[in-house]
Design an enzyme around this catalytic site. Sequence first.
Site, PDB file in Angstrom:
ATOM      1  CG  ASP A  22     -43.158  41.125  42.460  1.00 10.99           C
ATOM      2  OD1 ASP A  22     -43.606  42.225  42.095  1.00 10.99           O
ATOM      3  OD2 ASP A  22     -42.184  41.013  43.241  1.00 10.99           O
ATOM      4  CG  ASP A  70     -39.629  42.789  41.154  1.00  8.52           C
ATOM      5  OD1 ASP A  70     -40.513  43.578  40.779  1.00  8.52           O
ATOM      6  OD2 ASP A  70     -39.604  42.262  42.275  1.00  8.52           O
ATOM      7  CD  GLU A  71     -44.213  44.146  39.755  1.00  7.12           C
ATOM      8  OE1 GLU A  71     -45.320  44.456  39.294  1.00  7.12           O
ATOM      9  OE2 GLU A  71     -43.547  44.869  40.511  1.00  7.12           O
TER      10      GLU A  71
END
Length: 347
Positions: A5, A103-104
Amino acid sequence: MLYIDMDYFFAACEEVRHQELKGKPLVVGSSPESEKLKGVVQTCNYEARAFGVHSAMRTSEAYKLNPNMAYVQADWNYYEEISKRIMTLLSGYKARMEADSIDEAVLEFEVGSYEEALAIGKEIKGIVRDKTGLPCTIGISSGKVFAKMVCDSAKPDGLKAVGQDGIKEFLKDRSVGKIPGVGRKTEEKLAAIGIKTIGDLSQADPMVLIDLLGSFGKELFILANGTDTSSIVDNANVVSIGRERTLDSNAHSMREVESLIKMLTKEVIGEVRRNNFVFKSIGVKARYSDFTDRLKSRSLNNYSDSEELVLKTATSLLSDLVKEKPVRKIGVRVSSLASRGGQKSLF
Ligand code: TTP
Ligand code: MG
Ligand code: MG
């Protein structure tokens, strides 16, 4: 599994192109002067978090905590571009991979030991930082849920592994709300029967949990006892692309979910375009405060990858569902996928 993340992602992206903002408290979201103090903080850097500022907080609240922060309006196209670069870097690894949000990502490696996994994690952190200038945190554990929790616990700029022998100890004193998917409402229900920590949860009577939360109660009991059966969906074999998120508090009107629908749509479209897909069906999901789910979908006449169309359709489908009962979670999904450019349909 290795869970990545990005740290304070939108704000970190802004620091990359506005070096002068680095080191000072920075908020991504509409500034408190604009929109009559109605905007929300989408994210902020750790300098701003030191003042108690956090995602989803009203910018007017943030302003009270610290009147001297910089504000930048979110620029989704720019973040999508960077996200795409990160996902491309990650997909260079020989691993099953699922991009979980902008974002992961989760990567599933066949490795012999946690030392080996940590070495890969270290390498990924280095590569991501070299190529994008951005910090990230990596958590490693046996399943996706545990790996995500380990990742959360190691933020920012962290790298941490918790193996099977350490997982129960890791979970024991954490509050149940740290489990992904457990929101305020579930937390309250569990607290009402004396369950506050994951350790408490592991010792509860599973039948009582099932009475209280249905099948989710069973899943939680199994997790709390150190078994994470969550698997990843390798994006190379997807039949649909969706995103869901639990709300901070139950929503009673469309106004409360509008920005989240926009965000989920952006994420879904980002994923669709990264994979060069087009879709022919758009669906939504509402999970109500009583844990029942409702799904609705609409078929299109032609394949599309239009963000506007998804936003419009999802909004219209959800507006029917939100009217019925308080909503705790919403999802947006596209399906009937085909690869772009008239090549053979994948499915
Ligand atoms: P997160 O990964 O939840 O948060 P983050 O990357 O900003 O910070 P952390 O270091 O804790 O991981 O979300 C990723 C991005 O999604 C975030 O940068 C901005 C966006 N976002 C919103 O727009 N609204 C929200 O409420 C949240 C939680 C995130
Ligand atoms: Mg993040
Ligand atoms: Mg995230």
